[in-house]
Design an enzyme around this catalytic site. Sequence first.
Site, PDB file in Angstrom:
ATOM      1  N   GLU A  70       5.963   5.883   2.364  1.00 36.41           N
ATOM      2  CA  GLU A  70       5.015   6.731   3.080  1.00 36.41           C
ATOM      3  C   GLU A  70       5.055   6.446   4.574  1.00 36.41           C
ATOM      4  O   GLU A  70       5.174   5.291   4.988  1.00 36.41           O
ATOM      5  CB  GLU A  70       3.593   6.503   2.558  1.00 36.41           C
ATOM      6  N   CYS A 312      -2.786   4.268   1.738  1.00 34.15           N
ATOM      7  CA  CYS A 312      -1.446   3.703   1.652  1.00 34.15           C
ATOM      8  C   CYS A 312      -1.082   3.377   0.200  1.00 34.15           C
ATOM      9  O   CYS A 312      -1.784   2.654  -0.489  1.00 34.15           O
ATOM     10  CB  CYS A 312      -1.383   2.437   2.510  1.00 34.15           C
TER      11      CYS A 312
END
Length: 337
Positions: A70, A312
Site C-alpha cells: 500500500e 495500513c
Amino acid sequence: MQRVLRHWAQAHAHDRGAHAPEHFYPKALLEALPALREELAGLARLHASHPGEDGSARLLVRLGDGQMVESVLLPMGPKGGGVCVSTQVGCAVGCRFCMTGQGGLVRQLGSAEIVAQVALARQQRPGLKGVRRVVFMGMGEPAHNLDEVMDAIELLGTAGNIGHKELVFSTVGDLRVFERLPQGRVKPALALSLHTTRPELRADLLPRAPALAPAELVRLAEDYAQATQYPIQYQWTLLEGVNDGDDELEGIAALLTGKYAMMNLIPFNSVEGSGFRRPSWERAAEMARWLNQRGVLTRLRRSAGQDVDAGCGQLRARAERPQRPARRVIEVQPAAD
C-alpha cells in the site's frame, strides 16, 4: 543511465528535454531502452485507488511478483503533496493495533520497488507540487530493510529531486537507525513511533520492537535532531483507555519539553478484531491543546483512510479476501502489453 533513472523517479517522459534520446544516449543503452522502460514500469502497477474525503488516496499496488503493498497519496498542502510508501510486504514488529503486523513479514522490498511507488504516485498526481515529500511510513519497518531503504533514500534525494528533509524515515526505534542515518549521503528527517511513555506498555503494544525504553529512544533521536537540524516527528496512535490518559500527557511533557520535536497524535484507525478503539475527537483535541500549552509542539492528525476503512494493511488484507470489498473502490485496468 543516470538520466533514465532521473526521468523514471520523477515520472517524466524519457524523451523529455530539448534533444531526443538518440542524440546523446549510447547505442547500447538506446537499444535496451524499451525493455528497460517496461521493466521499470512492471516494478509497481496500480491495482486500485481508494480516495478519501480529505484529498488523500490509498493506493493498492501490485508488485512484479504479484504481491501487494500500500501507498498513500497525502492531502495537498500549501507546499504541495506527498506520498507514504511501503518498505516491506507485511511486517515483523507485530504492533497489536496494526493490521499489517497481524500477517507477519512476507518479504523485503528492493530499493527499486520502493522508488517505483514514488514514480507511480507522481504519475497519479503530476506536476511540480504533486509529490514533494516522501514518508517511509507504509507497510513494514524500514529499520528491518535498512540497506534497501537507504539506497532508495539516496536515489530520491538526488535523481528523484526530493528535498532531504522532505524524506521522512519512520521507525519503532532501532540502534542501527541511529548509527546509519548520520552516515548517509542523503540524511532524511526522522519519525519515531513512540505510542507510550511507559516501557512495559510499549513492550506489550510493540512486542517485537527493540527493548529500548522511551526515554532512551528520545535521547538518541534528539542527538540526530541536533546533528541534522530537523525536528523529530514523534508518532502516537491514540487508543482509548490505553494511552490517552493524563498520566501519559505528563510523561510526554517530561520527555519532550525543550526537545527539537513535534508530537503527532493520530486517533486509532479501526482494525477488526484488535479490541482497540479510538478516543473521541474532543478528547484527542484536549490532549493536543494541553501539550501545546506546555511547550510541546503537537498536531492532531486524521489518519488517511479512516473514512474508507483503509488503514495500513487493510487494503491488502481485503485484496486477499475478495468476498469483503472495500467501499468506494476505483478499479484500475491493467496496462496494455
